[in-house]
Design a protein around this motif. Structure first.
Motif, mmCIF file in Angstrom:
data_model
loop_
_atom_site.group_PDB
_atom_site.id
_atom_site.type_symbol
_atom_site.label_atom_id
_atom_site.label_comp_id
_atom_site.label_asym_id
_atom_site.label_seq_id
_atom_site.Cartn_x
_atom_site.Cartn_y
_atom_site.Cartn_z
ATOM 1 N N VAL A 147 1.671 9.795 3.097
ATOM 2 C CA VAL A 147 2.131 10.048 1.730
ATOM 3 C C VAL A 147 1.645 11.416 1.229
ATOM 4 C CG1 VAL A 147 2.031 9.234 -0.659
ATOM 5 C CG2 VAL A 147 2.396 7.606 1.205
ATOM 6 N N THR A 148 0.405 11.757 1.550
ATOM 7 C CA THR A 148 -0.108 13.062 1.130
ATOM 8 C C THR A 148 0.684 14.187 1.802
ATOM 9 O OG1 THR A 148 -2.276 12.049 0.985
ATOM 10 C CG2 THR A 148 -2.210 14.439 0.898
ATOM 11 N N GLY A 149 0.959 14.035 3.103
ATOM 12 C CA GLY A 149 1.753 15.037 3.823
ATOM 13 C C GLY A 149 3.143 15.162 3.222
ATOM 14 N N LYS A 202 0.836 -1.212 0.000
ATOM 15 C CA LYS A 202 0.000 0.000 0.000
ATOM 16 C C LYS A 202 0.868 1.258 0.000
ATOM 17 C CE LYS A 202 -4.590 -0.606 0.670
ATOM 18 N NZ LYS A 202 -4.989 -1.947 0.853
ATOM 19 N N ILE A 203 1.913 1.236 0.799
ATOM 20 C CA ILE A 203 2.795 2.410 0.877
ATOM 21 C C ILE A 203 3.444 2.650 -0.485
ATOM 22 C CG2 ILE A 203 4.913 3.354 1.916
ATOM 23 C CD1 ILE A 203 4.169 1.828 4.513
ATOM 24 N N LEU A 223 12.899 5.896 -6.548
ATOM 25 C CA LEU A 223 11.871 5.446 -5.602
ATOM 26 C C LEU A 223 12.127 3.961 -5.360
ATOM 27 C CD1 LEU A 223 9.216 5.958 -4.002
ATOM 28 C CD2 LEU A 223 7.997 5.216 -6.053
ATOM 29 N N ARG A 224 12.253 3.584 -4.100
ATOM 30 C CA ARG A 224 12.647 2.201 -3.803
ATOM 31 C C ARG A 224 12.026 1.746 -2.486
ATOM 32 N NH1 ARG A 224 16.409 6.000 -3.118
ATOM 33 N NH2 ARG A 224 17.676 6.121 -1.227
ATOM 34 N N GLN A 225 11.953 0.443 -2.340
ATOM 35 C CA GLN A 225 11.391 -0.107 -1.115
ATOM 36 C C GLN A 225 12.006 -1.459 -0.798
ATOM 37 O OE1 GLN A 225 7.261 -1.839 -0.896
ATOM 38 N NE2 GLN A 225 6.900 -0.178 0.540
ATOM 39 N N GLN A 266 3.785 6.031 -5.514
ATOM 40 C CA GLN A 266 4.013 6.216 -6.958
ATOM 41 C C GLN A 266 3.828 7.679 -7.367
ATOM 42 O OE1 GLN A 266 5.410 3.893 -8.837
ATOM 43 N NE2 GLN A 266 5.346 2.589 -7.029
ATOM 44 N N VAL A 267 3.055 8.460 -6.586
ATOM 45 C CA VAL A 267 2.857 9.878 -6.933
ATOM 46 C C VAL A 267 4.198 10.615 -7.016
ATOM 47 C CG1 VAL A 267 0.534 10.136 -5.991
ATOM 48 C CG2 VAL A 267 2.505 10.558 -4.510
#
Ligand SMILES: *Cc1c(COP(=O)(O)O)cnc(C)c1O
Length: 447
Positions: free
Chosen positions: A435-437, A361-362, A378-380, A367-368
């Protein structure tokens, strides 16, 4: 709830004045607090930190990577309440107690008993020092007194006491204290951001491992151990690498009779997806250091686990063949009972499985950031998500931090790397808030 978190009430203001007059804060040029005051936290609740004015901040970095199951977790609170009325602490030399025995048994079991003995300390740096001393002393007990040197990975971080700093490669932390440090050898990092054109992450890992192999070809006779941070070098701006690197390091260490120390202080306890990070590569280190998440972020505790043959090399009639190391609070009963509660939660709540969904989910939400022209990499890995911001501004990290606080999110970029390393309790709604913050903070920081 007050709308502007930068507006401080008299209560918050007085707390800031008192802290600046009396507390020397870590990792900080104190003068910057004239302009950017520290944030007084009154209480915690799940993933949230709450100040005296009722402003709420989602703890996106697990309070420096230590918190696993939220602040004021009822299960851990309960375990501590039970323990504090029974036994708070007892000397561990010549004495023992149920929490330290149970914790040692359970940690060993979590390694399938491949790392069968636990040596305790109170913080991560001390655990690293113990692993280094244990490795070197092992070789001396085995008739190889020349094996006294250590190999560390470029960008590696293992703590800031003198021995731990000696095997760390972070210029900012090292340079001022260089005259106090012992020399170690540094080999290239498998960080896949440094892959050459056309190289996969696994190619990059193999190239880094070849450099280690070459180093050991020449210096194995003087080398006690290689110390690595499995899968993610967190302090090295969340540098991630292919698990193949750990398999190749394991093989190189075996071929050259050198210990492999896995420093899992940041990446242990499910952070990378498996319970211990090295398990993601299907290997076993010779020594492993744990701390940070071990008590769920409640109390200082660290431990070194080692293979049985290392333990046995110290088992003898002479005191001097024994491992000579001690800390006053070693094996503290309260800290051990918090750690046992943490293991209980892992089991009962099926945390690793729930985290797989949470991490997905994160990453989906994150992806934004790929739409932003200045964002790359971008990595996880498990519950660590990161991206780099292409901006030439040394104040980016601080500006971003404050921009995120304004959005009700605690984030603390390392250089130009923004990362999420939240507690394992985030709901879908909290993931959105995080994520929005973070996204709004980015828009407000990058012109
Ligand atoms: C934090 C950390 C340490 C040092 O632990 P402290 O408790 O801060 O002394 C060592 N190694 C790694 C990988 C860490 O993240």
């Amino acid at each position: 709830m007050p709308s502007d978190p930068t507006e401080k009430s008299p209560l918050n203001r007085s707390m800031i004045e008192r802290t600046l007059a009396s507390v020397w804060h870590p990792c900080t040029q104190m003068k910057t607090h004239e302009t950017f005051p520290p944030l007084p936290v009154a209480r915690g609740e799940g993933a949230w930190l709450i100040d005296a004015d009722g402003h709420r901040y989602l703890d996106g970095i697990s309070s420096w990577w230590v918190n696993l199951f939220g602040h004021c977790n009822p299960t851990i609170n309960g375990a501590l309440r039970d323990q504090v009325d029974r036994l708070e602490h007892v000397i561990l030399a010549g004495f023992t107690h149920e929490p330290v025995v149970a914790l040692s048994e359970r940690l060993a079991a979590l390694t399938d008993n491949s790392l069968g003995h636990c040596f305790f300390a109170s913080d991560g740096s001390s655990a690293v020092e113990i692993a280094l001393k244990m490795s070197m002393h092992y070789w001396r007990n085995c008739g190889q007194p020349d094996k006294t040197r250590f190999v560390t990975v470029s960008g590696g971080y293992h703590g800031e006491t003198l021995g731990a700093l000696s095997v760390s490669d972070v210029a900012l932390f090292r340079d001022a204290y260089a005259p106090l440090l012992t020399e170690s050898s540094t080999v290239p990092s498998p960080d896949w951001r440094e892959a050459n054109q056309g190289e996969t992450a696994a190619d990059c890992a193999a190239r880094a491992a070849r450099a280690l192999e070459q180093h050991l070809d020449a210096h194995a006779a003087q080398t006690a151990a290689v110390i690595v941070e499995p899968l993610v070098q967190c302090a090295n701006r969340m540098a991630m690498h292919d698990a193949e690197y750990l398999r190749l390091v394991r093989a190189a260490c075996d071929r050259h009779q050198v210990h492999m120390i896995a420093d899992e202080i940041a990446v242990g306890f499910g952070r990378t997806g498996t319970f211990f990070a090295h398990q993601g590569a299907g290997i076993t280190p010779d020594l492993m250091t744990l701390s940070k998440g071990i008590t769920g972020g409640y109390l200082p505790l660290s431990v070194v686990l080692c293979r049985d043959h290392i333990y046995e090399a110290f088992y003898a009639d002479e005191l001097t063949r024994g491992f000579l190391h001690s800390h006053s609070y070693t094996g503290n009963a309260l800290a051990c009972s918090a750690a046992l509660a943490v293991l209980e939660i892992f089991e009962q709540d099926n945390v690793l499985t729930a985290n797989r969904k949470r991490a997905r989910k994160i990453l989906e939400a994150a992806q934004v950031f790929n739409d932003h022209p200045q964002v790359c990499h971008l990595r996880q890995t498990g519950m660590i998500t990161a991206f780099d911001v292409d901006i030439d501004d040394p104040s980016f990290s601080r500006r971003y931090h404050f921009a995120a606080l304004e959005q009700g999110v605690l984030l603390r970029p390392i250089g130009n790397t923004v990362y999420f390393m939240p507690p394992y309790v985030l709901s879908d709604h909290e993931i959105d808030h995080l994520v929005t913050g973070a996204q709004r903070a980015l828009l407000n920081t990058v012109a």
